[in-house]
Design an enzyme around this catalytic site. Structure first.
Site, short mmCIF file in Angstrom:
data_model
loop_
_atom_site.label_atom_id
_atom_site.label_comp_id
_atom_site.label_asym_id
_atom_site.label_seq_id
_atom_site.Cartn_x
_atom_site.Cartn_y
_atom_site.Cartn_z
N THR A 18 -7.26 5.24 -2.38
CA THR A 18 -6.20 4.25 -2.10
C THR A 18 -4.84 4.92 -2.05
O THR A 18 -3.97 4.55 -1.27
CB THR A 18 -6.19 3.17 -3.20
OG1 THR A 18 -7.51 2.64 -3.36
CG2 THR A 18 -5.26 2.03 -2.85
N ARG A 22 -7.27 11.89 -6.20
CA ARG A 22 -7.18 11.86 -7.67
C ARG A 22 -8.48 12.37 -8.27
O ARG A 22 -9.55 11.90 -7.91
CB ARG A 22 -6.89 10.45 -8.17
CG ARG A 22 -5.49 10.00 -7.79
CD ARG A 22 -5.12 8.67 -8.36
NE ARG A 22 -3.87 8.24 -7.76
CZ ARG A 22 -3.34 7.04 -7.91
NH1 ARG A 22 -3.95 6.14 -8.65
NH2 ARG A 22 -2.20 6.74 -7.34
N SER A 113 -0.68 8.36 -11.03
CA SER A 113 -0.12 7.05 -11.32
C SER A 113 -0.37 6.58 -12.74
O SER A 113 0.02 7.23 -13.70
CB SER A 113 -0.66 6.05 -10.30
OG SER A 113 0.08 4.86 -10.39
N LYS A 126 -0.60 13.53 -3.36
CA LYS A 126 -0.47 12.54 -2.29
C LYS A 126 0.57 13.05 -1.29
O LYS A 126 1.57 13.65 -1.69
CB LYS A 126 -0.01 11.23 -2.93
CG LYS A 126 0.29 10.13 -1.97
CD LYS A 126 0.40 8.82 -2.72
CE LYS A 126 1.84 8.47 -3.03
NZ LYS A 126 2.06 7.03 -3.19
N ASP A 279 3.97 7.06 -12.76
CA ASP A 279 4.85 7.60 -11.72
C ASP A 279 5.97 6.64 -11.33
O ASP A 279 6.67 6.88 -10.34
CB ASP A 279 4.04 8.02 -10.49
CG ASP A 279 3.33 6.86 -9.84
OD1 ASP A 279 3.04 5.87 -10.53
OD2 ASP A 279 3.08 6.93 -8.62
N ARG A 282 4.82 1.05 -10.65
CA ARG A 282 4.35 -0.28 -11.08
C ARG A 282 5.34 -0.91 -12.07
O ARG A 282 6.12 -0.20 -12.69
CB ARG A 282 3.00 -0.16 -11.78
CG ARG A 282 1.92 0.34 -10.87
CD ARG A 282 0.59 0.34 -11.59
NE ARG A 282 -0.46 0.69 -10.64
CZ ARG A 282 -1.72 0.35 -10.76
NH1 ARG A 282 -2.11 -0.34 -11.80
NH2 ARG A 282 -2.61 0.70 -9.85
N THR A 344 -5.48 -3.65 0.33
CA THR A 344 -4.91 -3.01 -0.85
C THR A 344 -4.41 -1.61 -0.49
O THR A 344 -5.09 -0.85 0.19
CB THR A 344 -5.98 -2.88 -1.95
OG1 THR A 344 -6.31 -4.19 -2.39
CG2 THR A 344 -5.48 -2.07 -3.13
N GLU A 363 1.92 -6.40 -4.64
CA GLU A 363 0.48 -6.32 -4.88
C GLU A 363 0.17 -6.80 -6.29
O GLU A 363 0.97 -6.61 -7.21
CB GLU A 363 0.00 -4.88 -4.72
CG GLU A 363 0.15 -4.35 -3.31
CD GLU A 363 -0.52 -3.01 -3.17
OE1 GLU A 363 -1.69 -2.97 -2.80
OE2 GLU A 363 0.13 -1.99 -3.45
C1 G16 Z 1 -2.32 2.44 -6.00
C2 G16 Z 1 -1.68 2.06 -4.71
C3 G16 Z 1 -1.48 0.57 -4.67
C4 G16 Z 1 -2.79 -0.14 -4.96
C5 G16 Z 1 -3.35 0.34 -6.27
C6 G16 Z 1 -4.68 -0.28 -6.65
O1 G16 Z 1 -1.43 2.17 -7.03
O2 G16 Z 1 -0.44 2.72 -4.57
O3 G16 Z 1 -0.97 0.24 -3.41
O4 G16 Z 1 -2.59 -1.52 -5.02
O5 G16 Z 1 -3.50 1.73 -6.21
O6 G16 Z 1 -5.71 0.32 -5.99
P1 G16 Z 1 -7.22 0.16 -6.39
O7 G16 Z 1 -7.43 -1.32 -6.62
O8 G16 Z 1 -7.94 0.68 -5.20
O9 G16 Z 1 -7.47 0.92 -7.65
P2 G16 Z 1 -0.98 3.32 -8.01
O10 G16 Z 1 0.03 2.68 -8.92
O11 G16 Z 1 -2.26 3.75 -8.69
O12 G16 Z 1 -0.40 4.40 -7.13
#
Ligand code: G16
Length: 543
Positions: A18, A22, A113, A126, A279, A282, A344, A363
């Site tokens: 996403t 990672r 993150s 990333k 990071d 959120r 997402t 989100e």
């Molecule tokens: C990342 C993405 C977001 C996404 C989130 C959840 O967040 O930047 O846009 O909503 O993952 O993804 P998943 O439901 O696939 O785990 P972050 O804060 O981890 O970079």
């Protein structure tokens, strides 16, 4: 300084998820692992010779080592200027801003993150493009394809750059600038928000508690909340970024920011509580005695954004990811502006923001942001809330209550089943997918299913298509269950079940969320049989 072409062999597991690649730190520490991925990024790009690359990270374990590698490789591959945050630090939104402000070709952000950090925990890489946003799928697909065939990477033999000292160093033919990671971002926030009004609010005795979770937002929040806005010292807790986040999970939710939540529900609660993640992209928003879900926060911010100078002229549109609740839809309708529903991942908002079709995006995963950068931005959401509170001079509770009274309320929760065996998780999704044709018209207890589908997105700007983005079960009356697998985990699979009950204005708007969605939770289990497939009877995390 000589450029070396180092022979290498592909790793099979470098598919970006996403939000970038990672993996556990020991995976990234394998010889050539980070190098292969970084070279695969460069090999997937064109036209960067002599241009600027931004590099920064969230300060987690292994950050500095990979930054030095990335600098040597960027210089060897022909970038002309490399901007690096002091100490290797740049929050994800700050990196996005630096890319845009300096007209950079792109940026490499080192972060996993909200995932934990440390020698055996998570790391990530990333790539962000020139608009400051995450690379779109066309580029991440190319990076993955290249990683499957890569046979050499290019690196310069050079000494480490002193990351703790601002200024210029020459590395091969490239200039490396170590920059203040906080200054540009702070200046942007001052443009968007009425700092004088927020300062007056704080001066009147309004109390804030901000938990930086020993992660990257600490220096940003300390500078903005305590230095610029006059909040007392100690307003920012856990403000020093630590490589292992103090052994905690830097995820600002009701599980990992529990101490803050408990304090905000207690008798001595401050007026406003907030937290940010590893990071800095959120956010968690809690008023005195009230948790605001990320989906509600998006809707409330959109409904009140005009109170902040940066949004005084109104919004062009609102975008939300599909699993995010429909609360923002009603605000868009009332404002007479379009609402976009995307898969997402923040990368899907980039085109809408660039085209001026959306101004605010959000989100359910606690990401909220706007067209000021091309990433979700935790501190931005906190400051917009503070600006609204300063303008309305009402409590978070009153703002939320009035919002629901006008728009109705979307009771909402996400149930996560973590570290599930991948085959079992795939089986859950496959079995629900297999029932899609039969579900419409069926009833489970008193709930009637109106429609069911596997969400697909047609990008209105570039025409690209994305399929298989989560399964939606839509009930009569606007309630909904969504099933999807996380794309950000590093061990096993995470099943996410998103549950939402819509209660229209005039209905019972003051229920406990757990009670309001209990029948939908039971329906989700009846549809997906998670217990049967995985042996799990309760979720690991409820947010
Ligand atoms: C990342 C993405 C977001 C996404 C989130 C959840 O967040 O930047 O846009 O909503 O993952 O993804 P998943 O439901 O696939 O785990 P972050 O804060 O981890 O970079």
């Amino acid at each position: 300084m000589t450029i070396r072409e180092v022979a290498t062999t592909p790793f099979p597991d470098q598919k970006p998820g996403t939000s970038g690649l990672r993996k556990k730190v020991p995976v990234f520490q394998q010889t050539g692992y980070a190098e292969n991925f970084i070279q695969s990024i460069f090999d997937s790009l064109e036209g960067f010779a002599g241009r600027t690359l931004v590099i920064g990270g969230d300060g987690r374990f292994h950050n500095r080592a990979v930054i030095q590698t990335a600098i040597r490789m960027a210089a060897a591959n022909g970038f002309g200027t490399i901007l690096v945050g002091r100490g290797g630090i740049l929050s994800t939104p700050a990196a996005s801003h630096v890319i845009r402000l300096h007209g950079a070709f792109g940026g490499i952000i080192l972060s996993a993150s909200h995932n934990p950090g440390g020698p055996t925990e998570d790391f990530g890489i990333k790539y962000n493009i020139a608009n400051g946003g995450p690379a779109p799928e066309r580029i991440t697909d190319a990076i993955f394809a290249r990683s499957r065939t890569i046979d050499r990477y290019r690196i310069l033999d050079a000494a480490d750059v002193d990351l703790d000292c601002d200024g210029e160093t020459r590395v091969g033919d490239a200039i490396v600038w170590v920059i203040d990671p906080v200054a540009d971002y702070t200046a942007l926030m001052e443009e968007l928000f009425d700092f004088a009004a927020i300062r007056a609010l704080i001066g009147s005795g309004f109390r804030i508690a901000f938990d930086a979770m020993s992660a990257v937002t600490g220096p940003y929040a300390t500078e903005i909340l305590e230095q610029r806005l006059g909040a007392p010292k100690g307003t920012v807790r856990n403000g020093l970024p630590l490589p292992d986040f103090g052994g905690h999970h830097p995820d600002p939710n009701l599980v990992h920011a529990r101490a803050l939540y408990d304090e905000m529900m207690g008798p001595e609660a401050p007026d406003f509580g907030a937290a940010s993640d590893g990071d800095g992209d959120r956010n968690l928003i809690i008023g005195k005695g009230i948790f605001v879900t990320p989906s509600d926060s998006l809707a409330m911010l959109a409904a009140n954004a005009h109170l902040a100078p940066g949004y005084a002229r109104g919004l062009a549109g609102i975008a939300r990811s599909m699993p995010t609740s429909g609360a923002a839809d009603r605000v868009a309708e009332a404002l007479g502006i379009p609402l976009f529903e995307t898969p997402t991942g923040w990368k899907f908002f980039g085109n809408l923001l660039d085209a001026g079709q959306a101004t605010i995006c959000g989100e359910e995963s606690a990401g909220t942001g706007s067209n000021h950068v091309r990433e979700t931005d935790g501190l931005w959401a906190v400051l917009l809330w503070l600006n609204i509170l300063a303008a309305r001079r009402q409590s978070v509770q009153t703002i939320a209550t009035e919002h629901w009274a006008r728009f109705g309320r979307n009771y909402y929760a996400r149930h996560d089943y973590e570290g599930v065996d991948t085959i079992a998780a795939d089986a859950v999704i496959a079995s629900v997918r297999g029932r899609l044709a039969d579900l419409p018209g069926a009833t489970i207890d008193a709930l009637r299913i109106e429609a069911a589908d596997d969400f697909a997105y047609h990008d209105p700007v570039d025409g690209s298509q994305s399929h298989g983005q989560g399964i939606r079960i839509l009930f009569e009356g606007g309630s909904r269950i969504v099933f999807r697998l996380s794309g950000t985990g590093t061990s096993g699979a995470t099943i996410r079940v998103y549950i939402e009950r819509f209660e229209p204005a005039g209905g019972d708007l003051g229920r406990a969320t757990g009670d309001a969605i209990a029948d939908l939770v039971a329906a989700a289990e009846a549809i997906a049989d998670i217990a049967g497939h995985t042996g799990r009877t309760v979720p690991d995390v409820v947010t």
